[in-house]
Design a protein around this motif. Structure first.
Motif, PDB file in Angstrom:
ATOM      1  N   HIS A  55      18.879  -2.349 -10.648  1.00 28.29           N
ATOM      2  CA  HIS A  55      19.884  -2.824 -10.571  1.00 28.29           C
ATOM      3  C   HIS A  55      21.095  -1.828 -10.434  1.00 28.29           C
ATOM      4  O   HIS A  55      22.283  -1.506  -8.786  1.00 28.29           O
ATOM      5  CB  HIS A  55      20.903  -2.916 -11.731  1.00 28.29           C
ATOM      6  N   ALA A  56      20.926  -0.119 -10.624  1.00 29.25           N
ATOM      7  CA  ALA A  56      21.783   1.176 -10.931  1.00 29.25           C
ATOM      8  C   ALA A  56      21.642   1.596  -8.978  1.00 29.25           C
ATOM      9  O   ALA A  56      22.450   1.377  -8.388  1.00 29.25           O
ATOM     10  CB  ALA A  56      21.079   2.320 -11.920  1.00 29.25           C
ATOM     11  N   ILE A  57      20.270   1.615  -8.666  1.00 32.81           N
ATOM     12  CA  ILE A  57      19.989   1.852  -7.389  1.00 32.81           C
ATOM     13  C   ILE A  57      20.187   1.245  -6.322  1.00 32.81           C
ATOM     14  O   ILE A  57      21.280   1.129  -5.682  1.00 32.81           O
ATOM     15  CB  ILE A  57      18.256   1.793  -7.490  1.00 32.81           C
ATOM     16  N   VAL A  58      20.436  -0.049  -6.639  1.00 34.59           N
ATOM     17  CA  VAL A  58      20.947  -1.201  -5.592  1.00 34.59           C
ATOM     18  C   VAL A  58      22.050  -0.837  -5.135  1.00 34.59           C
ATOM     19  O   VAL A  58      23.493  -0.932  -4.716  1.00 34.59           O
ATOM     20  CB  VAL A  58      20.783  -2.878  -5.679  1.00 34.59           C
ATOM     21  N   GLY A  63      24.224   5.701  -0.482  1.00 35.73           N
ATOM     22  CA  GLY A  63      23.838   5.263   1.200  1.00 35.73           C
ATOM     23  C   GLY A  63      23.516   3.685   1.333  1.00 35.73           C
ATOM     24  O   GLY A  63      24.200   3.059   0.115  1.00 35.73           O
ATOM     25  N   GLU A  64      23.426   3.360   2.661  1.00 35.50           N
ATOM     26  CA  GLU A  64      22.848   2.278   2.417  1.00 35.50           C
ATOM     27  C   GLU A  64      22.072   1.005   1.757  1.00 35.50           C
ATOM     28  O   GLU A  64      20.552   1.752   1.204  1.00 35.50           O
ATOM     29  CB  GLU A  64      23.345   1.532   3.854  1.00 35.50           C
ATOM     30  N   MET A  65      22.046   0.009   1.019  1.00 38.39           N
ATOM     31  CA  MET A  65      20.804  -0.914   0.871  1.00 38.39           C
ATOM     32  C   MET A  65      20.104  -1.706   1.606  1.00 38.39           C
ATOM     33  O   MET A  65      20.906  -2.521   2.737  1.00 38.39           O
ATOM     34  CB  MET A  65      21.917  -1.784  -0.076  1.00 38.39           C
ATOM     35  N   SER A  66      18.972  -1.128   1.906  1.00 37.63           N
ATOM     36  CA  SER A  66      17.862  -2.085   2.736  1.00 37.63           C
ATOM     37  C   SER A  66      17.771  -2.798   2.635  1.00 37.63           C
ATOM     38  O   SER A  66      17.369  -3.506   1.209  1.00 37.63           O
ATOM     39  CB  SER A  66      16.492  -1.288   2.727  1.00 37.63           C
ATOM     40  N   ASP A  67      17.308  -3.908   3.679  1.00 35.00           N
ATOM     41  CA  ASP A  67      16.212  -5.378   2.700  1.00 35.00           C
ATOM     42  C   ASP A  67      15.104  -5.429   2.131  1.00 35.00           C
ATOM     43  O   ASP A  67      15.343  -6.369   0.918  1.00 35.00           O
ATOM     44  CB  ASP A  67      15.935  -6.068   4.193  1.00 35.00           C
TER      45      ASP A  67
END
Length: 96
Positions: A55-58, A63-67
């Motif tokens: 959750h923290a990473i996303v 930066g942008e969140m990858s698929d």
């Protein structure tokens, strides 16, 4: 320093290795609910920790969140809900 009598060794095995963690037995008793075993308590903590970290990473990382990250978060949140019977957001009060 802890002694063998007041600590518990929890073994963790995965597809690419194994590890052990030494935890205070009284801590596991404090954290247990409804006479859960030490393994169940630690498993709950692992699920919670992994859900918090992804959750923290996303949602709070740079930066942008990858698929791929979005997919991993979705899967982890499903596993969290399966384990605890509530969503991560409901359990933590932190929902996006």
């Amino acid at each position: 320093m802890t002694t063998e009598t007041d600590s518990v060794v929890i073994s963790i095995e995965g597809p690419d290795g194994a590890d052990e963690v030494l935890l205070p037995e009284p801590l596991l008793k404090i954290l247990s609910e409804n006479d859960e075993s030490s393994a169940e308590v630690v498993s709950d903590i692992v699920i919670l920790s992994c859900a918090e970290r992804i959750h923290a990473i996303v949602h709070h990382g740079e930066g942008e969140m990858s698929d791929e990250l979005a997919s991993v978060e979705d899967e982890m949140m499903d596993l969290f809900e399966d384990r605890f019977g509530v969503t991560f957001g409901a359990a933590t009060g932190h929902d996006h």
